[in-house]
Scaffold this active site. Sequence first.
Site, PDB file in Angstrom:
ATOM      1  N   GLY A  36      44.503  35.685  30.656  1.00 47.22           N
ATOM      2  CA  GLY A  36      44.579  36.405  31.947  1.00 47.22           C
ATOM      3  C   GLY A  36      43.916  35.569  33.009  1.00 47.22           C
ATOM      4  N   HIS A  37      42.550  35.280  32.729  1.00 46.92           N
ATOM      5  CA  HIS A  37      41.833  34.255  33.665  1.00 46.92           C
ATOM      6  C   HIS A  37      42.674  32.914  33.959  1.00 46.92           C
ATOM      7  CE1 HIS A  37      38.259  36.598  32.460  1.00 46.92           C
ATOM      8  NE2 HIS A  37      38.266  36.879  33.453  1.00 46.92           N
ATOM      9  N   GLY A 150      43.635  39.358  39.095  1.00 47.67           N
ATOM     10  CA  GLY A 150      44.409  40.314  38.338  1.00 47.67           C
ATOM     11  C   GLY A 150      44.352  41.674  38.763  1.00 47.67           C
ATOM     12  N   GLN A 156      40.096  46.872  42.606  1.00 47.46           N
ATOM     13  CA  GLN A 156      39.391  45.953  42.994  1.00 47.46           C
ATOM     14  C   GLN A 156      39.987  45.031  44.104  1.00 47.46           C
ATOM     15  OE1 GLN A 156      36.322  43.408  40.925  1.00 47.46           O
ATOM     16  NE2 GLN A 156      38.020  42.111  40.711  1.00 47.46           N
ATOM     17  N   SER A 189      37.630  40.596  29.105  1.00 49.30           N
ATOM     18  CA  SER A 189      36.648  40.332  28.570  1.00 49.30           C
ATOM     19  C   SER A 189      35.821  41.208  27.309  1.00 49.30           C
ATOM     20  CB  SER A 189      35.513  39.735  29.683  1.00 49.30           C
ATOM     21  OG  SER A 189      36.128  38.886  30.714  1.00 49.30           O
ATOM     22  N   ARG A 190      36.061  42.484  27.951  1.00 50.16           N
ATOM     23  CA  ARG A 190      35.256  43.469  27.192  1.00 50.16           C
ATOM     24  C   ARG A 190      36.033  44.066  25.832  1.00 50.16           C
ATOM     25  NH1 ARG A 190      32.270  46.849  30.739  1.00 50.16           N
ATOM     26  NH2 ARG A 190      32.450  45.978  32.854  1.00 50.16           N
TER      27      ARG A 190
HETATM   28  O1  PAF Z   1      36.737  40.848  38.350  1.00 50.29           O
HETATM   29  C1  PAF Z   1      35.836  40.257  38.189  1.00 50.29           C
HETATM   30  O2  PAF Z   1      35.703  39.522  37.256  1.00 50.29           O
HETATM   31  C2  PAF Z   1      34.634  40.411  39.248  1.00 50.29           C
HETATM   32  O3  PAF Z   1      34.533  41.852  39.560  1.00 50.29           O
HETATM   33  C3  PAF Z   1      34.571  39.290  40.302  1.00 50.29           C
HETATM   34  C4  PAF Z   1      35.884  39.592  41.145  1.00 50.29           C
HETATM   35  C5  PAF Z   1      34.608  37.911  39.574  1.00 50.29           C
HETATM   36  C6  PAF Z   1      33.311  39.643  41.162  1.00 50.29           C
HETATM   37  O4  PAF Z   1      32.196  39.661  40.291  1.00 50.29           O
END
Ligand code: PAF
Length: 284
Positions: A36-37, A150, A156, A189-190
């Site tokens: 995903g990243h 994402g 967020q 990641s979790r």
């Molecule tokens: O989505 C994330 O991994 C975090 O919330 C972020 C945007 C890197 C901020 O620490």
Amino acid sequence: MRVVSTRIELREWKRAHLKKGQSIGFVPTMGALHQGHLSLVEQALKENDFGACSIFVNPTQFNNPEDLENYPRTMEEDLAMLESIGCHLVFAPPVTEMYPEGEDQSRYEVHYGHLETIMEGQFRPGHFRGVGLIVGKLFDLIEPQRAYFGEKDYQQLLVVRKLVDTLHQPVEVIGCPIVRESDGLAMSSRNLRLNTQQRDKADFIYQSLRKAKNHLVGSTVSETEALVKEHFTSQQDFELEYFIIADANSLETPDSDHPKSPLVGCISAFAGPVRLIDNMILFP
Ligand code: PAF
């Protein structure tokens, strides 16, 4: 690929590499990278002259110290993955670099209103203030033209849009589709913290969202929310924290049970101690 850990090195990299008019596409992360990243970084590389990524487990966005402690940290693997896709710059600062003692942070104190009191904001008090604080600082330091997030962290994404609007940061915030495992589980990641049994069953969350989408075709918003809650009581592996259907642009409660604007279904559930979130556009 250059890896830097201080603001000074970052400034020097920009001075040495950026010519007038060139753009940086930026992906902020907390590491433990997955496909995903990488898809975000690939998009950043495609749409900009340079692709930059930050790796920083941000303490101010964790309301639970255990969660912060247990957050997976896989720096070596992360750097290898970023290198393999041609990322140009990685900013991986220590906590003291991002939160030096006595630094005035008042510029980043943004009020997110409704967005910070519902769902993630309700169950993780202070979380979005911490996200806004670090993302605001990173944008000021890296000065990207575009930043990629994402859609898995849907709330967020809306918070970051409000942040850049409020601070007048000249960065285009781009939301990118959720990347899923073959069974539908949203990459996170979790997921690394799920045991084999939890992982085997974790498509339940995605299936619940699909069930909600199908159900909403012939039913009201409240009936569909009730159906998903009921669905969770029929099993013991996942404990529902919330399932909410909201206006996809504002996350406000839909105007009526038969709305016309897009709706998103957002879910949070626990598999043992591991908290997973996911979402899906349910309408249209
Ligand atoms: O989505 C994330 O991994 C975090 O919330 C972020 C945007 C890197 C901020 O620490």
